[in-house]
Design a protein around this motif. Structure first.
Motif, PDB file in Angstrom:
ATOM      1  N   MET A  71      17.127 -11.047  43.840  1.00 62.50           N
ATOM      2  CA  MET A  71      17.728 -12.155  43.628  1.00 62.50           C
ATOM      3  C   MET A  71      19.260 -11.702  43.000  1.00 62.50           C
ATOM      4  N   CYS A  72      20.290 -12.252  43.509  1.00 60.53           N
ATOM      5  CA  CYS A  72      21.867 -11.947  42.772  1.00 60.53           C
ATOM      6  C   CYS A  72      22.457 -13.401  42.549  1.00 60.53           C
ATOM      7  N   LEU A  73      22.770 -13.573  41.278  1.00 58.04           N
ATOM      8  CA  LEU A  73      23.509 -14.443  40.824  1.00 58.04           C
ATOM      9  C   LEU A  73      25.090 -14.172  40.645  1.00 58.04           C
ATOM     10  N   VAL A  74      26.018 -14.705  40.985  1.00 59.39           N
ATOM     11  CA  VAL A  74      27.409 -14.571  40.877  1.00 59.39           C
ATOM     12  C   VAL A  74      27.895 -15.846  40.143  1.00 59.39           C
ATOM     13  N   PRO A  75      27.950 -15.809  38.582  1.00 55.60           N
ATOM     14  CA  PRO A  75      28.578 -17.084  38.152  1.00 55.60           C
ATOM     15  C   PRO A  75      29.847 -17.337  38.365  1.00 55.60           C
ATOM     16  N   GLU A  76      30.190 -18.409  37.863  1.00 57.45           N
ATOM     17  CA  GLU A  76      31.726 -18.889  37.981  1.00 57.45           C
ATOM     18  C   GLU A  76      32.808 -18.232  37.305  1.00 57.45           C
ATOM     19  N   ARG A  77      32.239 -17.830  36.131  1.00 58.11           N
ATOM     20  CA  ARG A  77      32.906 -16.820  35.305  1.00 58.11           C
ATOM     21  C   ARG A  77      31.867 -15.830  34.633  1.00 58.11           C
ATOM     22  N   GLN A  78      32.781 -14.744  34.159  1.00 57.29           N
ATOM     23  CA  GLN A  78      32.043 -13.523  33.985  1.00 57.29           C
ATOM     24  C   GLN A  78      31.190 -12.708  34.919  1.00 57.29           C
ATOM     25  N   GLY A  79      31.843 -12.968  36.212  1.00 55.29           N
ATOM     26  CA  GLY A  79      31.115 -12.298  37.598  1.00 55.29           C
ATOM     27  C   GLY A  79      31.304 -10.708  37.357  1.00 55.29           C
ATOM     28  N   VAL A  80      32.278 -10.122  36.557  1.00 57.50           N
ATOM     29  CA  VAL A  80      32.577  -8.810  36.445  1.00 57.50           C
ATOM     30  C   VAL A  80      32.103  -8.396  35.196  1.00 57.50           C
ATOM     31  N   PHE A  81      32.405  -7.031  35.021  1.00 57.04           N
ATOM     32  CA  PHE A  81      32.422  -6.473  33.638  1.00 57.04           C
ATOM     33  C   PHE A  81      33.796  -6.220  33.389  1.00 57.04           C
ATOM     34  N   GLY A  82      34.607  -6.909  32.569  1.00 60.61           N
ATOM     35  CA  GLY A  82      36.061  -6.792  32.310  1.00 60.61           C
ATOM     36  C   GLY A  82      36.410  -5.282  31.665  1.00 60.61           C
ATOM     37  N   SER A  83      35.544  -4.980  31.000  1.00 65.05           N
ATOM     38  CA  SER A  83      36.232  -3.556  30.412  1.00 65.05           C
ATOM     39  C   SER A  83      35.979  -2.350  31.296  1.00 65.05           C
ATOM     40  N   PRO A  85      43.712  -0.470  46.356  1.00 65.09           N
ATOM     41  CA  PRO A  85      44.749  -0.140  45.396  1.00 65.09           C
ATOM     42  C   PRO A  85      44.233  -0.544  43.901  1.00 65.09           C
ATOM     43  N   LEU A  86      43.376  -1.208  43.750  1.00 61.21           N
ATOM     44  CA  LEU A  86      42.886  -1.873  42.365  1.00 61.21           C
ATOM     45  C   LEU A  86      41.789  -0.814  41.718  1.00 61.21           C
ATOM     46  N   LEU A  87      41.232   0.005  42.648  1.00 65.26           N
ATOM     47  CA  LEU A  87      40.143   0.771  42.047  1.00 65.26           C
ATOM     48  C   LEU A  87      40.231   1.273  40.573  1.00 65.26           C
ATOM     49  N   THR A  88      41.412   1.821  40.148  1.00 64.59           N
ATOM     50  CA  THR A  88      41.598   2.434  38.878  1.00 64.59           C
ATOM     51  C   THR A  88      41.801   1.170  37.663  1.00 64.59           C
ATOM     52  N   ARG A  89      42.033   0.067  38.119  1.00 67.37           N
ATOM     53  CA  ARG A  89      42.397  -1.232  36.994  1.00 67.37           C
ATOM     54  C   ARG A  89      41.118  -1.531  36.575  1.00 67.37           C
ATOM     55  N   ARG A  90      41.317  -1.882  35.236  1.00 63.49           N
ATOM     56  CA  ARG A  90      40.255  -2.548  34.665  1.00 63.49           C
ATOM     57  C   ARG A  90      40.173  -4.060  35.129  1.00 63.49           C
ATOM     58  N   ALA A  91      38.891  -4.328  35.538  1.00 62.15           N
ATOM     59  CA  ALA A  91      38.591  -5.643  35.881  1.00 62.15           C
ATOM     60  C   ALA A  91      39.168  -6.795  35.134  1.00 62.15           C
ATOM     61  N   GLY A  92      39.315  -6.552  33.739  1.00 61.61           N
ATOM     62  CA  GLY A  92      39.597  -7.780  33.132  1.00 61.61           C
ATOM     63  C   GLY A  92      40.887  -8.083  33.281  1.00 61.61           C
ATOM     64  N   THR A  93      41.800  -7.196  33.817  1.00 56.82           N
ATOM     65  CA  THR A  93      43.293  -7.255  34.025  1.00 56.82           C
ATOM     66  C   THR A  93      43.347  -7.945  35.212  1.00 56.82           C
ATOM     67  N   LEU A  94      42.602  -8.151  36.216  1.00 56.49           N
ATOM     68  CA  LEU A  94      42.891  -8.788  37.518  1.00 56.49           C
ATOM     69  C   LEU A  94      43.091 -10.205  37.432  1.00 56.49           C
ATOM     70  N   SER A  95      43.738 -10.587  38.473  1.00 59.30           N
ATOM     71  CA  SER A  95      44.122 -11.997  38.755  1.00 59.30           C
ATOM     72  C   SER A  95      42.739 -12.640  38.966  1.00 59.30           C
ATOM     73  N   GLY A  96      42.683 -14.084  38.800  1.00 61.32           N
ATOM     74  CA  GLY A  96      41.463 -14.633  39.043  1.00 61.32           C
ATOM     75  C   GLY A  96      40.940 -14.655  40.473  1.00 61.32           C
ATOM     76  N   GLY A  97      41.723 -14.543  41.326  1.00 60.20           N
ATOM     77  CA  GLY A  97      41.482 -14.473  42.702  1.00 60.20           C
ATOM     78  C   GLY A  97      40.733 -12.933  43.197  1.00 60.20           C
ATOM     79  N   LEU A 127      36.013  -9.238  43.595  1.00 56.38           N
ATOM     80  CA  LEU A 127      35.331  -8.219  43.083  1.00 56.38           C
ATOM     81  C   LEU A 127      33.958  -8.731  42.967  1.00 56.38           C
ATOM     82  N   ALA A 128      33.855  -9.819  42.365  1.00 55.41           N
ATOM     83  CA  ALA A 128      32.396 -10.264  42.016  1.00 55.41           C
ATOM     84  C   ALA A 128      31.422 -10.760  43.239  1.00 55.41           C
ATOM     85  N   VAL A 129      32.299 -11.149  44.394  1.00 51.91           N
ATOM     86  CA  VAL A 129      31.694 -11.338  45.675  1.00 51.91           C
ATOM     87  C   VAL A 129      31.082 -10.007  46.284  1.00 51.91           C
TER      88      VAL A 129
END
Length: 225
Positions: free
Chosen positions: A80-92, A118-130, A135-137
């Motif tokens: 089972m896999c849950l993707v919550p509305e928020r905190q669906g990724v590890f921001g750090s 092109p975003l592979l090296t970016r920290r997830a917490g710096t990405l836009s909401g979309g 990334l979460a999906v």
């Protein structure tokens, strides 16, 4: 085929009851939508299925097995896999690190969402909401889960990326349950099961086409403006 259901489920947050004996079922492969405004109980129903909130009554049943007392961690181990509305990724962590946690090869995620490359090296917490939703999906796509639960999968996405997201979720060989405030435009006219919740209770269960006809008719049964 996979079947998962809430049976007469009740959930309490302190003195307040958020779900009042909710019964819903989802079958897979296929897509089921939990609809409802904020406060309707749709997110709580999703969390109850995942085991991240406990039931105060009723049961969670997966393929005939009662999971009510099974931990969220164990449910995840069983597929089972849950993707919550928020905190669906590890921001750090970087985008690459987020993907590598799910699978050693993440090519399928980049095929699903080329803008992530092109975003592979970016920290997830710096990405836009979309971008974070993509990334979460994509992490859920890599999980190869039997049951995928996603709260507002297309939040913050452009219409084109939202449509792509629903195409990806619909194509999964899994039981997919999404929680949304409204029926997504991309699902209108397509086969999907809909459960509408209002104030913690189910007010409609049926096919998406039936739901659309009912919504178009309005509360009096005559076509709405």
């Amino acid at each position: 085929m996979t079947t998962i259901s809430l049976r007469h489920a009740r959930v309490r947050y302190g003195p307040l009851e958020a779900l009042h004996g909710v019964t819903v079922a989802a079958h897979g492969p296929g897509l089921t939508v939990l609809l409802g405004r904020n406060g309707s109980g749709r997110t709580t129903a999703l969390r109850a299925l995942a085991g991240t909130v406990p039931l105060s009554g009723g049961a969670v049943v997966w393929d005939g097995v009662d999971l009510t007392r099974v931990s969220a961690h164990e449910r995840a181990r069983r597929g089972m896999c849950l993707v919550p509305e928020r905190q669906g990724v590890f921001g750090s962590l970087t985008v690459r690190e987020n993907l590598e946690l799910m699978a050693p090869s993440y090519d399928a995620a980049l095929d699903a969402y080329p803008p992530l490359a092109p975003l592979l090296t970016r920290r997830a917490g710096t990405l836009s909401g979309g971008e974070q939703r993509m990334l979460a999906v994509s992490r859920a796509l890599l999980a190869r889960a039997r049951v995928v639960l996603v709260d507002e999968p297309a939040q913050g996405m452009s219409p084109a990326v939202a449509a792509r997201t629903y195409e990806l979720l619909s194509a999964l060989d899994a039981c997919v349950i999404v929680a949304e405030q409204r029926l997504p435009p991309v699902l209108r006219g397509r086969a999907a099961v809909v459960h509408e919740l209002r104030r913690g209770a189910v007010v409609f269960s049926g096919e998406s086409g039936e739901y659309e006809r009912r919504a178009a008719a309005g509360p009096t049964g005559s076509p709405s403006a």
